[in-house]
Design a protein around this motif. Structure first.
Motif, mmCIF file in Angstrom:
data_model
loop_
_atom_site.group_PDB
_atom_site.id
_atom_site.type_symbol
_atom_site.label_atom_id
_atom_site.label_comp_id
_atom_site.label_asym_id
_atom_site.label_seq_id
_atom_site.Cartn_x
_atom_site.Cartn_y
_atom_site.Cartn_z
ATOM 1 N N MET A 161 -36.077 -21.005 -29.662
ATOM 2 C CA MET A 161 -37.182 -20.712 -30.586
ATOM 3 C C MET A 161 -38.459 -20.445 -29.794
ATOM 4 O O MET A 161 -38.701 -21.083 -28.769
ATOM 5 C CB MET A 161 -37.429 -21.915 -31.513
ATOM 6 C CG MET A 161 -36.367 -22.100 -32.557
ATOM 7 S SD MET A 161 -36.713 -23.543 -33.589
ATOM 8 C CE MET A 161 -36.110 -24.894 -32.575
ATOM 9 N N CYS A 162 -39.261 -19.549 -30.314
ATOM 10 C CA CYS A 162 -40.567 -19.208 -29.746
ATOM 11 C C CYS A 162 -40.536 -19.074 -28.222
ATOM 12 O O CYS A 162 -40.918 -20.006 -27.503
ATOM 13 C CB CYS A 162 -41.630 -20.223 -30.153
ATOM 14 S SG CYS A 162 -43.282 -19.606 -29.806
ATOM 15 N N PRO A 163 -40.104 -17.921 -27.720
ATOM 16 C CA PRO A 163 -39.985 -17.751 -26.273
ATOM 17 C C PRO A 163 -41.278 -18.023 -25.507
ATOM 18 O O PRO A 163 -41.245 -18.295 -24.308
ATOM 19 C CB PRO A 163 -39.576 -16.279 -26.125
ATOM 20 C CG PRO A 163 -38.975 -15.910 -27.426
ATOM 21 C CD PRO A 163 -39.669 -16.731 -28.477
ATOM 22 N N ALA A 164 -42.438 -17.957 -26.195
ATOM 23 C CA ALA A 164 -43.704 -18.193 -25.489
ATOM 24 C C ALA A 164 -44.026 -19.678 -25.356
ATOM 25 O O ALA A 164 -44.857 -20.058 -24.521
ATOM 26 C CB ALA A 164 -44.843 -17.496 -26.225
ATOM 27 N N ALA A 165 -43.389 -20.533 -26.156
ATOM 28 C CA ALA A 165 -43.828 -21.941 -26.219
ATOM 29 C C ALA A 165 -43.694 -22.691 -24.881
ATOM 30 O O ALA A 165 -44.547 -23.540 -24.583
ATOM 31 C CB ALA A 165 -43.103 -22.670 -27.350
ATOM 32 N N PRO A 166 -42.675 -22.407 -24.036
ATOM 33 C CA PRO A 166 -42.645 -23.097 -22.734
ATOM 34 C C PRO A 166 -43.827 -22.699 -21.837
ATOM 35 O O PRO A 166 -44.396 -23.546 -21.138
ATOM 36 C CB PRO A 166 -41.310 -22.641 -22.122
ATOM 37 C CG PRO A 166 -40.464 -22.264 -23.300
ATOM 38 C CD PRO A 166 -41.427 -21.678 -24.297
ATOM 39 N N TYR A 286 -26.867 -11.143 -46.306
ATOM 40 C CA TYR A 286 -27.936 -10.813 -45.363
ATOM 41 C C TYR A 286 -28.210 -12.030 -44.488
ATOM 42 O O TYR A 286 -27.867 -13.170 -44.850
ATOM 43 C CB TYR A 286 -29.234 -10.506 -46.121
ATOM 44 C CG TYR A 286 -29.288 -9.151 -46.791
ATOM 45 C CD1 TYR A 286 -29.751 -8.040 -46.093
ATOM 46 C CD2 TYR A 286 -28.922 -8.990 -48.131
ATOM 47 C CE1 TYR A 286 -29.841 -6.785 -46.709
ATOM 48 C CE2 TYR A 286 -29.015 -7.742 -48.747
ATOM 49 C CZ TYR A 286 -29.474 -6.649 -48.027
ATOM 50 O OH TYR A 286 -29.562 -5.416 -48.633
ATOM 51 N N ALA A 287 -28.874 -11.813 -43.352
ATOM 52 C CA ALA A 287 -29.372 -12.943 -42.553
ATOM 53 C C ALA A 287 -30.776 -12.606 -42.083
ATOM 54 O O ALA A 287 -31.073 -11.441 -41.780
ATOM 55 C CB ALA A 287 -28.466 -13.206 -41.368
ATOM 56 N N ILE A 288 -31.631 -13.624 -42.069
ATOM 57 C CA ILE A 288 -33.019 -13.438 -41.612
ATOM 58 C C ILE A 288 -33.412 -14.591 -40.703
ATOM 59 O O ILE A 288 -32.801 -15.665 -40.721
ATOM 60 C CB ILE A 288 -34.021 -13.353 -42.796
ATOM 61 C CG1 ILE A 288 -33.938 -14.609 -43.691
ATOM 62 C CG2 ILE A 288 -33.792 -12.110 -43.618
ATOM 63 C CD1 ILE A 288 -35.049 -14.667 -44.756
ATOM 64 N N GLY A 289 -34.466 -14.382 -39.904
ATOM 65 C CA GLY A 289 -34.997 -15.447 -39.053
ATOM 66 C C GLY A 289 -34.108 -15.687 -37.847
ATOM 67 O O GLY A 289 -33.358 -14.811 -37.407
ATOM 68 N N ASP A 290 -34.186 -16.905 -37.331
ATOM 69 C CA ASP A 290 -33.484 -17.229 -36.079
ATOM 70 C C ASP A 290 -32.003 -16.886 -36.154
ATOM 71 O O ASP A 290 -31.406 -16.453 -35.162
ATOM 72 C CB ASP A 290 -33.596 -18.729 -35.773
ATOM 73 C CG ASP A 290 -35.006 -19.168 -35.416
ATOM 74 O OD1 ASP A 290 -35.917 -18.319 -35.413
ATOM 75 O OD2 ASP A 290 -35.189 -20.374 -35.146
ATOM 76 N N ASP A 293 -28.930 -12.173 -35.641
ATOM 77 C CA ASP A 293 -28.875 -11.737 -34.249
ATOM 78 C C ASP A 293 -29.354 -10.286 -34.139
ATOM 79 O O ASP A 293 -28.573 -9.351 -34.190
ATOM 80 C CB ASP A 293 -27.422 -11.878 -33.755
ATOM 81 C CG ASP A 293 -27.319 -11.733 -32.259
ATOM 82 O OD1 ASP A 293 -28.348 -11.464 -31.613
ATOM 83 O OD2 ASP A 293 -26.207 -11.889 -31.732
ATOM 84 N N THR A 294 -30.684 -10.129 -33.986
ATOM 85 C CA THR A 294 -31.261 -8.773 -33.918
ATOM 86 C C THR A 294 -31.763 -8.450 -32.520
ATOM 87 O O THR A 294 -32.217 -7.334 -32.273
ATOM 88 C CB THR A 294 -32.478 -8.642 -34.869
ATOM 89 O OG1 THR A 294 -33.374 -9.717 -34.571
ATOM 90 C CG2 THR A 294 -32.082 -8.690 -36.322
ATOM 91 N N GLY A 295 -31.771 -9.462 -31.632
ATOM 92 C CA GLY A 295 -32.276 -9.232 -30.282
ATOM 93 C C GLY A 295 -33.781 -9.440 -30.153
ATOM 94 O O GLY A 295 -34.313 -9.387 -29.060
ATOM 95 N N VAL A 296 -34.487 -9.689 -31.270
ATOM 96 C CA VAL A 296 -35.922 -9.986 -31.163
ATOM 97 C C VAL A 296 -36.067 -11.514 -31.049
ATOM 98 O O VAL A 296 -35.121 -12.250 -31.313
ATOM 99 C CB VAL A 296 -36.741 -9.442 -32.364
ATOM 100 C CG1 VAL A 296 -36.701 -7.933 -32.417
ATOM 101 C CG2 VAL A 296 -36.273 -10.025 -33.675
ATOM 102 N N PRO A 297 -37.259 -12.010 -30.644
ATOM 103 C CA PRO A 297 -37.406 -13.457 -30.455
ATOM 104 C C PRO A 297 -37.140 -14.271 -31.722
ATOM 105 O O PRO A 297 -37.331 -13.784 -32.837
ATOM 106 C CB PRO A 297 -38.872 -13.605 -30.049
ATOM 107 C CG PRO A 297 -39.258 -12.294 -29.491
ATOM 108 C CD PRO A 297 -38.464 -11.272 -30.247
ATOM 109 N N ASN A 298 -36.696 -15.503 -31.521
ATOM 110 C CA ASN A 298 -36.561 -16.454 -32.631
ATOM 111 C C ASN A 298 -37.963 -16.979 -32.932
ATOM 112 O O ASN A 298 -38.432 -17.924 -32.298
ATOM 113 C CB ASN A 298 -35.631 -17.605 -32.243
ATOM 114 C CG ASN A 298 -34.186 -17.167 -32.170
ATOM 115 O OD1 ASN A 298 -33.858 -16.032 -32.520
ATOM 116 N ND2 ASN A 298 -33.322 -18.046 -31.714
#
Ligand code: FAD
Length: 381
Positions: A161-166, A286-290, A293-298
């Motif tokens: 989740m949130c690739p920027a958080a680390p 349908y699936a949305i959010g984390d 699997d769309t390849g964009v960040p969670n």
């Protein structure tokens, strides 16, 4: 005949979608031709970005919780239950408390991410995290009494989740120790599994010089293999061993088991068309959010935009019109670069991110966004 839309998961994506459906399909819900059910296993809605601030004593875990039924439109049937099985052939779900199966015409999976620290021996015992409510609270106790030694933040698994958080955590920690006159007594090391400091090359290129400037040590190609809580060491598959006094780990993530059990995708992530967000392996799902699997960040912003797209598609479908709304990969994120400054990135499938120069204004914008989130979740912003 009534069309029954079931949204599974009452986090960011599911809640925004349920409110969006109530808004778009109000007349149909009122005349009984559409029913919307939101299923969540917790009576509270949890806003996870608050957890970043808990270890630094700036927010309380309770600031990230609100009762779901206060956030969701009254026209949505909110049920608190844990779904245990999805049968996409029979179009029905089983849940722990439900006596009868829950039938659906359209299903949206918004089940988020699951933390799996046990995948790495010693990680659960040796490392702290701020990726869970309990973890953030325990880490606060550790960090407040930490005045000297080696702080290691290890990104153990991707995607998370949130690739920027680390990055945000080490930038904030650096500033926080400086403000308290302790930075010379605290060494900070950041580890990442691939050859750069972030999965996205543009963000990595921006972040690496900031780390150098701030004396944050970097270990790339560091795939954590095990943690020895007694010896206080973390070892990588590449053979590097680091001593630590305080270890913060971003644990491996997966989706939820029922996605894999239903044959919708591996590791609990749903295989979807990245534009329409329709599941590849089942009709009317349908699936949305984390979990998509769309390849964009969670990220919560992704879940929010995707909810808007699926809300429009479902409204078209129940009205017998072609669904035309599509998701273009839009992602936005404020990135804290210290205790009083932040950057901002916005990108999509076609346009790469270009982080804005850090400023105090962007930091306050992030805090303001976090406050206004509760209006966003209600569908008011
Ligand atoms: C520390 C931290 C900081 C973050 N910062 C940011 C940020 O600044 N910006 C940003 O955009 N994102 C941020 N994120 C990421 C963001 O919180 C998530 O990406 C977002 O919550 C995903 O939304 P979602 O709807 O997919 O899943 P969630 O919000 O996780 O919701 C999933 C819901 O499904 C429920 N559920 C799961 N399985 C079942 C089941 N079987 N039955 C019933 N209910 C079920 C769960 O209980 C949960 O309520 C951060 C995350 C963390 C951990």
């Amino acid at each position: 005949m009534t069309d029954h839309i079931v949204v599974l998961g009452g986090g960011t994506g599911g809640t925004v979608l349920a409110n969006d459906l109530a808004d778009h399909l109000g007349p149909e819900i009122d005349d009984g031709s559409v029913e919307v059910t939101l299923l969540n296993d917790d009576p509270d809605h949890v806003y996870k970005p608050v957890w970043l601030y808990v270890p630094f004593g700036q927010r309380e875990p309770a600031d990230g919780r609100r009762p779901l039924d206060e956030l969701v439109d009254d026209r949505v049937d909110v049920r608190i239950d844990r779904v245990t099985d999805v049968d996409t052939d029979a179009k029905r779900l089983s849940a722990r408390e439900a006596v009868d199966p829950i039938e659906y015409d359209y299903l949206v999976l918004a089940t988020g991410s699951t933390l799996e620290p046990d995948r790495v021996p010693g990680l659960a015992e040796g490392a702290h995290d701020y990726y869970s409510e309990a973890g953030a609270e325990t880490l606060r106790e550790e960090l407040l009494s930490f005045t000297e030694g080696h702080l290691v933040l290890s990104v153990v698994g991707t995607p998370h989740m949130c690739p920027a958080a680390p990055l945000e955590f080490v930038f904030m920690a650096d500033d926080w120790f400086r403000e308290r006159g302790l930075r010379e007594d605290v060494d900070i090391t950041y580890t990442y599994p691939i050859q750069r400091v972030h999965g996205n090359p543009h963000i990595a290129e921006w972040a690496q010089p900031i780390m150098e400037e701030r004396d944050i040590e970097v270990e790339t190609f560091f795939n954590a293999e095990s943690v020895d809580p007694e010896a206080e060491t973390i070892t990588s598959m590449e053979g590097t061993e680091l001593d630590y006094d305080l270890l913060v780990g971003i644990p491996p993530h997966s989706g939820v088991d029922l996605v894999a059990d239903a044959g919708l995708g591996d590791d609990g992530w749903v295989d979807v068309d990245r534009h329409t967000l329709e599941a590849e392996a089942a009709e009317d799902v349908y699936a949305i959010g984390d979990t998509a699997d769309t390849g964009v960040p969670n990220a919560g912003s992704v879940a929010h935009y995707q909810a808007g797209v699926v809300g429009q598609r479902l409204a078209s479908e129940v009205r017998g019109r072609p669904a035309t709304a599509t998701y273009d990969g839009k992602t936005l994120c404020f990135v804290e670069t210290g205790m009083d400054a932040a950057s901002f990135v916005e990108f999509d499938y076609e346009t790469p991110p270009s982080p804005a120069p850090p400023s105090e204004k962007l930091h306050w914008s992030k805090l303001a966004y976090n406050e206004s989130y509760w209006l966003t979740a209600r569908g008011l912003l």
